[in-house]
Design a protein around this motif. Sequence first.
Motif, PDB file in Angstrom:
ATOM      1  N   GLN A  28       0.798  -1.146  -0.123  1.00 26.40           N
ATOM      2  CA  GLN A  28      -0.141   0.022  -0.048  1.00 26.40           C
ATOM      3  C   GLN A  28       0.814   1.175  -0.160  1.00 26.40           C
ATOM      4  OE1 GLN A  28      -0.324  -2.431   2.248  1.00 26.40           O
ATOM      5  NE2 GLN A  28      -2.476  -3.344   2.245  1.00 26.40           N
ATOM      6  N   ILE A  29       2.176   1.172   0.713  1.00 31.42           N
ATOM      7  CA  ILE A  29       2.917   2.490   0.655  1.00 31.42           C
ATOM      8  C   ILE A  29       3.467   2.660  -0.672  1.00 31.42           C
ATOM      9  CG2 ILE A  29       5.013   3.235   1.610  1.00 31.42           C
ATOM     10  CD1 ILE A  29       2.838   2.805   3.740  1.00 31.42           C
ATOM     11  N   LEU A  30       3.610   1.864  -1.402  1.00 36.79           N
ATOM     12  CA  LEU A  30       4.208   2.097  -2.979  1.00 36.79           C
ATOM     13  C   LEU A  30       3.341   2.781  -3.847  1.00 36.79           C
ATOM     14  CD1 LEU A  30       6.271  -1.356  -3.163  1.00 36.79           C
ATOM     15  CD2 LEU A  30       7.085   0.999  -1.998  1.00 36.79           C
ATOM     16  N   ARG A  31       2.070   2.678  -3.575  1.00 35.09           N
ATOM     17  CA  ARG A  31       1.100   3.536  -4.533  1.00 35.09           C
ATOM     18  C   ARG A  31       1.435   4.954  -4.754  1.00 35.09           C
ATOM     19  NH1 ARG A  31      -4.290   0.921  -1.569  1.00 35.09           N
ATOM     20  NH2 ARG A  31      -3.981  -1.167  -2.271  1.00 35.09           N
ATOM     21  N   GLU A  32       1.105   5.721  -5.817  1.00 33.13           N
ATOM     22  CA  GLU A  32       1.204   7.121  -5.993  1.00 33.13           C
ATOM     23  C   GLU A  32      -0.249   7.632  -5.403  1.00 33.13           C
ATOM     24  OE1 GLU A  32       3.342   9.287  -7.254  1.00 33.13           O
ATOM     25  OE2 GLU A  32       4.815   7.491  -7.655  1.00 33.13           O
ATOM     26  N   VAL A  33       0.108   8.537  -4.669  1.00 30.81           N
ATOM     27  CA  VAL A  33      -0.843   9.321  -3.724  1.00 30.81           C
ATOM     28  C   VAL A  33      -1.198  10.762  -4.111  1.00 30.81           C
ATOM     29  CG1 VAL A  33      -0.629   7.319  -1.752  1.00 30.81           C
ATOM     30  CG2 VAL A  33       0.618   9.640  -1.789  1.00 30.81           C
ATOM     31  N   LYS A  34      -2.319  11.397  -3.507  1.00 34.63           N
ATOM     32  CA  LYS A  34      -2.477  12.640  -3.601  1.00 34.63           C
ATOM     33  C   LYS A  34      -1.976  13.276  -2.401  1.00 34.63           C
ATOM     34  CE  LYS A  34      -6.783  12.370  -6.028  1.00 34.63           C
ATOM     35  NZ  LYS A  34      -8.363  12.781  -6.024  1.00 34.63           N
ATOM     36  N   SER A  35      -1.331  14.440  -2.330  1.00 33.11           N
ATOM     37  CA  SER A  35      -0.851  15.263  -1.127  1.00 33.11           C
ATOM     38  C   SER A  35      -0.666  16.453  -1.484  1.00 33.11           C
ATOM     39  CB  SER A  35       0.452  14.382  -0.761  1.00 33.11           C
ATOM     40  OG  SER A  35       0.998  15.519   0.437  1.00 33.11           O
ATOM     41  N   TYR A  36      -1.576  17.625  -1.108  1.00 35.60           N
ATOM     42  CA  TYR A  36      -1.402  18.888  -1.599  1.00 35.60           C
ATOM     43  C   TYR A  36      -0.350  19.442  -0.721  1.00 35.60           C
ATOM     44  CZ  TYR A  36      -4.333  19.784   2.746  1.00 35.60           C
ATOM     45  OH  TYR A  36      -4.968  19.894   4.114  1.00 35.60           O
ATOM     46  N   ALA A  37       0.162  18.868   0.170  1.00 36.13           N
ATOM     47  CA  ALA A  37       1.125  19.731   0.909  1.00 36.13           C
ATOM     48  C   ALA A  37       2.618  19.478  -0.057  1.00 36.13           C
ATOM     49  CB  ALA A  37       1.739  18.832   2.194  1.00 36.13           C
ATOM     50  N   GLN A  38       2.507  18.388  -0.812  1.00 32.34           N
ATOM     51  CA  GLN A  38       3.875  18.104  -1.742  1.00 32.34           C
ATOM     52  C   GLN A  38       3.382  18.658  -3.091  1.00 32.34           C
ATOM     53  OE1 GLN A  38       4.745  14.093  -1.731  1.00 32.34           O
ATOM     54  NE2 GLN A  38       4.801  13.859   0.479  1.00 32.34           N
ATOM     55  N   HIS A  39       2.190  18.699  -3.427  1.00 30.02           N
ATOM     56  CA  HIS A  39       2.030  19.146  -4.815  1.00 30.02           C
ATOM     57  C   HIS A  39       1.663  20.807  -5.172  1.00 30.02           C
ATOM     58  CE1 HIS A  39       0.754  14.689  -5.367  1.00 30.02           C
ATOM     59  NE2 HIS A  39       2.138  14.654  -5.343  1.00 30.02           N
ATOM     60  N   THR A  40       1.265  21.232  -4.087  1.00 30.24           N
ATOM     61  CA  THR A  40       0.951  22.716  -4.307  1.00 30.24           C
ATOM     62  C   THR A  40       2.032  23.689  -4.683  1.00 30.24           C
ATOM     63  OG1 THR A  40      -0.988  22.590  -2.672  1.00 30.24           O
ATOM     64  CG2 THR A  40      -0.161  24.774  -3.168  1.00 30.24           C
ATOM     65  N   PRO A  41       1.796  24.473  -5.773  1.00 27.49           N
ATOM     66  CA  PRO A  41       3.230  25.111  -5.950  1.00 27.49           C
ATOM     67  C   PRO A  41       3.805  25.949  -4.873  1.00 27.49           C
ATOM     68  CG  PRO A  41       1.481  25.215  -7.654  1.00 27.49           C
ATOM     69  CD  PRO A  41       0.951  24.473  -6.592  1.00 27.49           C
ATOM     70  N   ALA A  42       5.014  26.317  -4.959  1.00 23.08           N
ATOM     71  CA  ALA A  42       5.647  27.105  -3.748  1.00 23.08           C
ATOM     72  C   ALA A  42       5.126  28.583  -4.254  1.00 23.08           C
ATOM     73  CB  ALA A  42       7.026  27.214  -3.869  1.00 23.08           C
ATOM     74  N   SER A  43       4.810  29.253  -3.135  1.00 23.68           N
ATOM     75  CA  SER A  43       4.566  30.908  -3.210  1.00 23.68           C
ATOM     76  C   SER A  43       5.777  31.517  -3.779  1.00 23.68           C
ATOM     77  CB  SER A  43       4.055  31.177  -1.993  1.00 23.68           C
ATOM     78  OG  SER A  43       3.538  32.820  -1.794  1.00 23.68           O
ATOM     79  N   MET A  44       5.261  32.597  -4.730  1.00 24.67           N
ATOM     80  CA  MET A  44       6.195  33.480  -5.286  1.00 24.67           C
ATOM     81  C   MET A  44       5.890  34.814  -4.927  1.00 24.67           C
ATOM     82  SD  MET A  44       5.977  31.590  -8.909  1.00 24.67           S
ATOM     83  CE  MET A  44       4.245  31.515  -8.720  1.00 24.67           C
ATOM     84  N   ASP A  45       6.987  35.577  -5.219  1.00 30.90           N
ATOM     85  CA  ASP A  45       6.968  37.006  -5.258  1.00 30.90           C
ATOM     86  C   ASP A  45       5.738  37.710  -5.755  1.00 30.90           C
ATOM     87  OD1 ASP A  45       8.987  37.332  -3.485  1.00 30.90           O
ATOM     88  OD2 ASP A  45      10.564  37.858  -4.696  1.00 30.90           O
ATOM     89  N   GLY A  46       5.084  38.504  -5.573  1.00 27.10           N
ATOM     90  CA  GLY A  46       3.876  38.869  -6.145  1.00 27.10           C
ATOM     91  C   GLY A  46       2.720  38.217  -6.187  1.00 27.10           C
ATOM     92  N   ILE A  47       2.761  37.151  -5.316  1.00 27.90           N
ATOM     93  CA  ILE A  47       1.462  36.154  -5.229  1.00 27.90           C
ATOM     94  C   ILE A  47       0.925  36.211  -4.066  1.00 27.90           C
ATOM     95  CG2 ILE A  47       0.635  33.866  -5.563  1.00 27.90           C
ATOM     96  CD1 ILE A  47       1.329  34.841  -8.347  1.00 27.90           C
ATOM     97  N   LEU A  48      -0.256  36.402  -3.972  1.00 29.97           N
ATOM     98  CA  LEU A  48      -1.157  36.046  -2.585  1.00 29.97           C
ATOM     99  C   LEU A  48      -1.374  34.891  -2.324  1.00 29.97           C
ATOM    100  CD1 LEU A  48      -2.657  37.702  -0.360  1.00 29.97           C
ATOM    101  CD2 LEU A  48      -4.930  37.777  -1.959  1.00 29.97           C
TER     102      LEU A  48
END
Length: 364
Positions: free
Chosen positions: A8-28
């Motif tokens: 079960q550990i080897l499956r690809e999974v969702k994780s918004y903590a890992q997949h959300t883009p990093a915040s950038m200058d000028g972005i709210l």
Amino acid sequence: MNYPFRPQILREVKSYAQHTPASMDGILDCSLGENPYGCSPEAVAAVKTYDPAHLSSYPHSPVLTEAVLRYWEGKAKLTAAELTFCQGTMEGLYKLNNLFAQAERNRVVGFIPCFTDMAVSIRHYGMEFRGVRMHLEENGQAVTQDLIAAIDEKTAFLYVDRPNNPTGQVLPLADIRALLAAARDKGSYVIVDEAYGDFIPQEESALTLWGECDNLIVLRSFSKGFGLADLRGGLIAASAEVTAILARLGNPYAIGEFGKHVFAAALGAAERPDAHMEDFAAMKSALKEACKCRLAMLETDLRAPICTLMLQEPGDLQELLLQNGILTVSGAEFDALDERYVRLRVPVRAELPRLLNAIRAIEG
């Protein structure tokens, strides 16, 4: 290579903590579930006055336990023997899933969408997660009776995040009572994840039901309402019997002395984490009003700082908002949702016009 690991550990999974883009200058940044107003002055002072001589010692101080019991005094009849501290509610959920993972009762029932990492962790421990869909075609309403109907003899526990992540819905206490009664009839527990619970009054917490039933487990966090996400602290409230078993499953030093010192100060702060409820309610009301034709807001409690927006046509709403300077979490990271949805955490009031301008641009 044929890894000798749990499959079960080897499956690809969702994780918004890992997949959300990093915040950038000028972005709210309206993505992760932080308190946009930060932590209390008392917590900041505790950081500055901490004695570094304690850094070489193991953390045995009862200061945090005592602070938690004082904080809930008169509202929940908790005892020290019913508390387990953990590195945020995420670690608490992992610990509980480890506790319940077994062959005889291997099913967990919960609304979807819900906190992504909980659904993933349930499956990692070899259990089945039976997701009960919110009524997305009816504004995303969570119907408690749907959850009750899904309980059977295979159900180990019900999982309810309250407020719900990502929609911000808060099931009434009467519904939690109904879930507890229905689950008890089947010999099941109810786990109420109140990671965002500090944004609503203590009087509405599931902890106020403490002592009414023996199958309730509640999680609370210091990351969200208390604005201390970087320190990683949370707690599990369970019966003394369950708490004694949980002690076998994890690190007895989950929170260090520094964290205890700061969390205790935050619990004793003059301003409670729900102090900005009116701000959040006003901002979410304005946001909802700005959603006209292309966008809609799913059912939510206006006092919680998170909500789910939906693009009412094909498209990637996270990308549309990013093009307009707003970072959110994609709905594709949640069971039952897709890229037409986003989870949005409202900003401070001063930044609301910028967010509304982005919504109006998409609508326009």
